[in-house]
Design an enzyme around this catalytic site. Structure first.
Site, PDB file in Angstrom:
ATOM      1  N   GLU A 253       0.969  -0.985  -0.043  1.00  0.00           N
ATOM      2  CA  GLU A 253      -0.068  -0.081  -0.143  1.00  0.00           C
ATOM      3  C   GLU A 253       0.793   1.260   0.079  1.00  0.00           C
ATOM      4  O   GLU A 253       1.480   1.585   1.019  1.00  0.00           O
ATOM      5  CB  GLU A 253      -0.772  -0.098   1.098  1.00  0.00           C
ATOM      6  CG  GLU A 253      -2.027   0.851   0.995  1.00  0.00           C
ATOM      7  CD  GLU A 253      -1.793   2.306   1.847  1.00  0.00           C
ATOM      8  OE1 GLU A 253      -1.260   3.385   1.034  1.00  0.00           O
ATOM      9  OE2 GLU A 253      -1.800   2.417   3.058  1.00  0.00           O
ATOM     10  N   CYS A 287      -1.752   8.919   3.888  1.00  0.00           N
ATOM     11  CA  CYS A 287      -1.494   8.556   2.387  1.00  0.00           C
ATOM     12  C   CYS A 287      -2.903   8.763   1.595  1.00  0.00           C
ATOM     13  O   CYS A 287      -2.670   9.046   0.408  1.00  0.00           O
ATOM     14  CB  CYS A 287      -1.148   7.081   2.414  1.00  0.00           C
ATOM     15  SG  CYS A 287      -2.355   6.010   3.165  1.00  0.00           S
TER      16      CYS A 287
END
Length: 487
Positions: A253, A287
């Site tokens: 990720e 993020c």
């Protein structure tokens, strides 16, 4: 030297050790970070070695078979008990999390609450055998078996929340878990892993703190079966290359440059409040935060004015009433300074904020800053800021704004803000990202698959698909003993 910590031994938040095979494990060398809000030294943390890695991996493999045989419901019960006790002791964890990340009280508490929420959420999932075919002449079933040893490599921005996502899925599916925290934020993670020893057998949950040399020792280890990594794209590529040498599973990720598309029919004040709430949480160090705000020209001035007004109300610091803290690491602070220097050098309009660090605050503080309609080739638009510096950009045509929103190598998330659901559908279908939000942003939950497209990720986390990522699929074909098979 190792110290047994089974039972209800009180947690001491002044000393920090690796945890290997259910015991505190000292290291010959230590290191420390600094509190990003005060620049004072944090406590010493262990500096793990290749011997520590080998011992932890051996212990994880020894524990794996027995943990896999524990019934699913019992594994879920252990995870829930861990979550319950984490919640009871959350204020202790909040204090140390603040010292290492610089999060204000609201966001440190939010991270711990989210950890508890995610751990409990995983326990509501199941992964039963799938009956593919069930006829008199043949039955076909697919089942999912644990991989064995899973390593979670976790970044500094959400060090415990992101590990709970990895750990919850790994433990529930019958794997053992080795937690490798960021060198910048090891402290809260170490104490949570220490608490976990009360609920899981030795070797099931371990933690190894160290420097940047520690990660490759784990990713290259032949007896590690999966690596789950959250972090930057360049490091993710190195991890994938490293894992390929032993063909171990990998879930990545990685970074994103999430666009938000604000349409002309919105209520400017309402949208500005929602966008600002997300964008300046933890000083923008998320993020899946919005990194580029495309606002239709018909409402651009009103939305910009509304968010400028919001930013003026944000209080910086760590206290109960603070909303935004410092940048967590010196390295990222310097990177953001370079982006702001580029803004100043190119003469872009700063709607609010500053291109300079806040000189009246001791830590790594930057003012929440809005850049007014910079060109699409500006670094502040092209690069992922991961900070409290936000470009606002005008758009007029749907096709054009979609092209601009998709003009990136990443594809983590995007949001569309409109009252017109038909327009929302048109836009969201064309966005090349793993997660799309309509009139919201950054919502995730354990029963929904989370993935990134393009260079934002490889593999999936959360949801049933996230559980499957921690498993080997095995299909079983069964026919009656007296059946004659025609080929």
């Amino acid at each position: 030297m190792a110290t047994n910590i089974r039972g209800n031994t009180p947690l001491c938040f002044d000393t920090f050790h690796n945890i290997i095979d259910g015991e505190l494990s000292c290291t010959a060398e230590t290191r420390h970070t600094v509190n990003p809000a005060t620049l004072e030294n944090n406590p010493d943390a262990p500096l793990g070695t290749v011997d520590d890695v080998n011992r932890a991996v051996r212990a994880a493999n020894r524990a794996a078979d027995a943990w896999a045989k524990v019934p699913w419901d019992e594994r879920a019960c252990a995870i829930r008990s861990f979550a319950d006790t984490t919640e009871q002791k959350s204020e202790d964890f909040v204090r140390i999390l603040q010292k290492e990340t610089g999060k204000p009280m609201i966001w440190a508490r939010h991270e711990l609450a989210t950890c508890v929420k995610y751990l409990r959420g995983f326990c509501r999932l199941s992964l039963p055998e799938e009956v593919i075919e069930d006829a008199a002449e043949r039955k076909v079933v697919t089942r999912y078996t644990p991989l064995g040893v899973i390593v979670g490599i976790v970044p500094w921005n959400y060090p415990v929340q992101l590990s709970c996502v990895k750990m919850g899925a790994a433990l529930l599916t019958g794997n053992t878990y080795i937690w490798k925290p960021s060198p910048h934020t090891p402290y809260c993670s170490i104490k949570l892993a220490e608490l976990a020893q009360r609920f899981f057998p030795p070797g099931v949950v371990q933690i190894l703190s160290g420097d940047n040399d520690l990660g490759p020792l784990l990713t290259e280890h032949p007896d590690v079966h999966m690596v789950s990594f959250t972090g930057s794209i360049p490091v993710g590529k190195k991890i994938m290359e490293s894992c390929s040498k032993t063909l171990k599973r990998v879930v990545l990720e990685l970074g994103g440059n999430d666009p938000a598309i604000v349409c002309k029919d919105v209520n400017p004040a309402d949208v500005a409040a929602k966008i600002g709430f997300v964008c300046f949480c933890h000083a923008g160090q998320i993020c899946i935060n919005m990194k580029r705000i495309y606002v239709h020209e018909a409402v651009y001035d009103d939305v910009l004015a509304a968010i400028v007004g919001l930013v003026q109300t944000l209080k910086l610091g760590l206290g109960e009433d603070a909303y935004m803290g410092p940048i967590t690491t010196k390295e990222h602070f310097e990177y953001l300074k370079s982006l702001l220097e580029d803004v100043e050098r190119r003469g872009f309009n700063v709607a609010i904020g500053s291109t300079k660090p806040l000189s009246d605050m001791k830590g790594y503080y930057l003012a929440p800053t809005i850049i007014d309609n910079p060109p699409d080739d500006a670094r502040i638009v092209v690069e992922e800021q991961l900070g409290p510096v936000l470009p606002f950009l005008k758009w007029r045509d749907e096709t054009d704004v979609i092209t601009r929103a998709n003009n990136t190598k990443t594809g983590l998330g995007a949001s569309v803000w409109t009252r017109d659901m038909e327009q929302a559908e048109r836009l969201r279908k064309k966005l090349k990202v793993g997660n799309v939000w309509i009139n919201t942003h950054a919502e995730i939950q354990t029963n929904i698959t989370f993935a990134g497209h393009r260079e934002s990720g490889f593999g999936v986390a959360m949801g049933i698909n996230g559980l499957k990522a921690c498993c080997n699929a095995q299909s079983i074909y069964t026919r009656p003993a007296d059946a004659i098979v025609q080929y």
